[in-house]
Design a protein around this motif. Sequence first.
Motif, PDB file in Angstrom:
ATOM      1  N   CYS A 226      -0.645  -2.293  -2.038  1.00 11.13           N
ATOM      2  CA  CYS A 226      -0.189  -1.057  -2.663  1.00 11.13           C
ATOM      3  C   CYS A 226       0.737  -0.300  -1.701  1.00 11.13           C
ATOM      4  O   CYS A 226       0.403  -0.111  -0.532  1.00 11.13           O
ATOM      5  CB  CYS A 226      -1.391  -0.195  -3.029  1.00 11.13           C
TER       6      CYS A 226
ATOM      7  N   ARG B 273       1.498   2.811  -1.718  1.00  6.22           N
ATOM      8  CA  ARG B 273       0.994   4.144  -1.387  1.00  6.22           C
ATOM      9  C   ARG B 273      -0.203   4.096  -0.450  1.00  6.22           C
ATOM     10  O   ARG B 273      -0.293   4.842   0.518  1.00  6.22           O
ATOM     11  CB  ARG B 273       0.602   4.872  -2.680  1.00  6.22           C
ATOM     12  N   CYS B 274      -1.170   3.204  -0.778  1.00  6.51           N
ATOM     13  CA  CYS B 274      -2.434   3.214  -0.043  1.00  6.51           C
ATOM     14  C   CYS B 274      -2.518   2.145   1.035  1.00  6.51           C
ATOM     15  O   CYS B 274      -3.413   2.183   1.872  1.00  6.51           O
ATOM     16  CB  CYS B 274      -3.598   3.021  -1.018  1.00  6.51           C
TER      17      CYS B 274
ATOM     18  N   CYS C   6      -4.557  -1.561  -7.883  1.00  7.89           N
ATOM     19  CA  CYS C   6      -4.995  -0.926  -6.649  1.00  7.89           C
ATOM     20  C   CYS C   6      -6.357  -0.267  -6.870  1.00  7.89           C
ATOM     21  O   CYS C   6      -6.520   0.538  -7.782  1.00  7.89           O
ATOM     22  CB  CYS C   6      -3.966   0.136  -6.217  1.00  7.89           C
TER      23      CYS C   6
ATOM     24  N   CYS D 169      -5.769   3.970  -5.969  1.00  3.93           N
ATOM     25  CA  CYS D 169      -5.000   4.893  -6.814  1.00  3.93           C
ATOM     26  C   CYS D 169      -4.873   4.387  -8.251  1.00  3.93           C
ATOM     27  O   CYS D 169      -4.407   5.099  -9.127  1.00  3.93           O
ATOM     28  CB  CYS D 169      -3.619   5.158  -6.215  1.00  3.93           C
TER      29      CYS D 169
HETATM   30 ZN   LIG Z   1      -2.792   2.531  -4.238  1.00  4.32          ZN
END
Ligand SMILES: [Zn+2]
Length: 64
Positions: free
Chosen positions: A9, A11-12, A37, A40
């Motif tokens: 992911c 973002r994470c 994910c 999120c």
């Molecule tokens: Zn994520």
Amino acid sequence: MEAKPTLICDRCHVELEEAEAQFLYLGNKMRHKVPRCPQCGLVYLPESLVTGRMRKLEEALEEK
Ligand SMILES: [Zn+2]
């Protein structure tokens, strides 16, 4: 065994898990496993895969 590429992911920065997603396409419910994910909830849908499947489904419906 087919080696699967690991998806991360953006973002994470965690590994995506395989989850079953349900789609509604032309009034038909479709189930397909997609990388998701766990943090999120972002679902990764490769466009080539989606359009390829949709085209196949459309062809199958036209044949009936
Ligand atoms: Zn994520």
